[in-house]
Design an enzyme around this catalytic site. Sequence first.
Site, PDB file in Angstrom:
ATOM      1  CG  PHE A  11      -7.933 117.451 -26.440  1.00 40.31           C
ATOM      2  CD1 PHE A  11      -8.248 118.757 -26.812  1.00 40.31           C
ATOM      3  CD2 PHE A  11      -7.933 117.112 -25.090  1.00 40.31           C
ATOM      4  CE1 PHE A  11      -8.534 119.709 -25.845  1.00 40.31           C
ATOM      5  CE2 PHE A  11      -8.230 118.045 -24.128  1.00 40.31           C
ATOM      6  CZ  PHE A  11      -8.518 119.352 -24.505  1.00 40.31           C
ATOM      7  CG  ASN A  32      -2.666 104.838 -34.072  1.00 41.09           C
ATOM      8  OD1 ASN A  32      -3.230 105.784 -33.533  1.00 41.09           O
ATOM      9  ND2 ASN A  32      -2.691 103.609 -33.579  1.00 41.09           N
ATOM     10  N   GLY A  36      -6.977 110.256 -32.417  1.00 44.85           N
ATOM     11  CA  GLY A  36      -6.620 111.597 -32.902  1.00 44.85           C
ATOM     12  C   GLY A  36      -7.301 111.866 -34.237  1.00 44.85           C
ATOM     13  CB  THR A  95      -2.783 101.185 -26.831  1.00 43.47           C
ATOM     14  OG1 THR A  95      -3.591 100.492 -27.765  1.00 43.47           O
ATOM     15  CG2 THR A  95      -2.319 102.501 -27.403  1.00 43.47           C
ATOM     16  CE1 TYR A 149      -5.878 105.781 -19.878  1.00 39.33           C
ATOM     17  CE2 TYR A 149      -7.055 106.888 -18.098  1.00 39.33           C
ATOM     18  CZ  TYR A 149      -6.236 106.940 -19.214  1.00 39.33           C
ATOM     19  OH  TYR A 149      -5.761 108.153 -19.646  1.00 39.33           O
ATOM     20  CE  LYS A 153      -2.009 106.589 -20.166  1.00 41.61           C
ATOM     21  NZ  LYS A 153      -1.042 107.267 -21.051  1.00 41.61           N
TER      22      LYS A 153
END
Length: 320
Positions: A11, A32, A36, A95, A149, A153
């Site tokens: 996005f 990947n 998305g 990830t 999360y 980050k």
Amino acid sequence: MRALITGGAGFVGSHLADLLLAQGHEVWVLDNLSTGSIDNISHLKDHPRFHYTIDTVMNEPLLAEMLDRSDVVFHLAAAVGVKKIVEEPVATIETNVHGTEVVLKHASKKRKLVVVASTSEVYGKSLQVPFSETADLVLGPSDKHRWAYACSKLIDEFHALAYYKEKKLPVIVVRLFNTVGPRQTGQYGMVIPNFVKQALSGRPITVFGDGTQSRSFTYVGDVVRALLALVEHPGAVGQVFNIGNGEEISIRGLAEKIKAMTGSASEIVTIPYDQAYEAGFEDMPRRVPDITKINALVGYRPTVDLDEILVKVIEFFRTQ
Ligand code: UDP
């Protein structure tokens, strides 16, 4: 400028590609398609300055080659959405942590500017609104997966700033506050696309918790302009910036606004957090950015208010 956008079919990444191309830059996308979509970039496929590869940033030889051709990498590839994060905590951590690790490692070898996308989620449950970049961060315990999360980050932020300090790698860290606009899907839990889709289809609008929690939403077009302004300013290197919009609304207020703007007959229902996410889920009551720092450096100011954002998102879903 030659820009590599990891997560460029997402996005935010696809809107950034649009802006960079419109400004005459060359764009490479690496994505990947985990969250998305090729639909987000299909209108760019024939553009002479647009190139894309469907693969992961973990493909290190490919990443290294793409970095060779770039002056800057916007590292946006990451696990997104509270729903997905709660459901897939292992993939989220791997990830976000490993992906950023390989990007920083290869960018450092080639001395390329890296923009690391972090999140307002790192402020956690702090009540010190508006949140400024130097504020303390207040996260919940490690058995509540939502906080994985923010932690992943934060490791990305520490890692980027460590590369800057120790290896003199030029990095910029950005904390994006709830970014919204056309192309955002409700699939990973985001509230505005979900409420708009529910309102347009006449299904109940699902307010989680009691709806008194608030958010401030930023138009994606403002966010990508801010990203570009930062990479064009040498003073941004080695720093952390909030990118957001100070206009705050409660989630119940948002549901009512979307119902009114769509002329929907949908009922607004309340769903307890433990049913919406998982037992013991913790939300943050308020999330408002202090944007003094980015405003002072590059003159950033949000230009699209919530009503205008909602008009655009409603129009997007009406034409889907
Ligand atoms: N939310 C909601 N209904 C939904 C999706 C989300 O009430 O269908 C709430 C969610 O619990 C949170 C807020 O809306 O309080 C924003 O959620 P989102 O996932 O968009 O972003 P967050 O700010 O949590 O990262």
